[in-house]
Design a protein around this motif. Sequence first.
Motif, short mmCIF file in Angstrom:
data_model
loop_
_atom_site.label_atom_id
_atom_site.label_comp_id
_atom_site.label_asym_id
_atom_site.label_seq_id
_atom_site.Cartn_x
_atom_site.Cartn_y
_atom_site.Cartn_z
N TRP A 45 -7.91 26.57 41.00
CA TRP A 45 -6.60 27.05 41.45
C TRP A 45 -6.60 27.25 42.96
CZ3 TRP A 45 -5.33 31.64 43.88
CH2 TRP A 45 -3.97 31.89 44.03
N LYS A 46 -7.72 27.83 43.46
CA LYS A 46 -7.82 28.09 44.89
C LYS A 46 -7.78 26.78 45.69
CE LYS A 46 -10.69 31.19 47.42
NZ LYS A 46 -11.88 32.00 47.43
N GLN A 49 -4.24 25.59 45.81
CA GLN A 49 -3.44 26.37 46.76
C GLN A 49 -3.73 25.96 48.20
OE1 GLN A 49 -0.94 28.47 45.77
NE2 GLN A 49 -1.52 27.55 43.83
N GLU A 50 -5.01 25.73 48.51
CA GLU A 50 -5.38 25.31 49.86
C GLU A 50 -4.80 23.94 50.17
OE1 GLU A 50 -9.63 25.61 49.78
OE2 GLU A 50 -9.60 27.80 49.96
#
Length: 62
Positions: A45-46, A49-50
């Motif tokens: 997920w991170k 997002q990035e």
Amino acid sequence: MSRRKKLINNTNIPQHQIEMIARCIMPDILAFYESEEGQREFAEWKKQQEAKDKKTADSTTA
């Protein structure tokens, strides 16, 4: 002296019921994010997002 964050409840559900549900599911949420699967999904997920943030930054500078 710490200040409590003002809660925003835009539903017809009473705040005490929301808090009661949160207290019930919080241990399960914590257990999931402490597990290997949860850590893996959070890392994925991170990354997403990035990538989304980078895409947004690229489109605003172009």
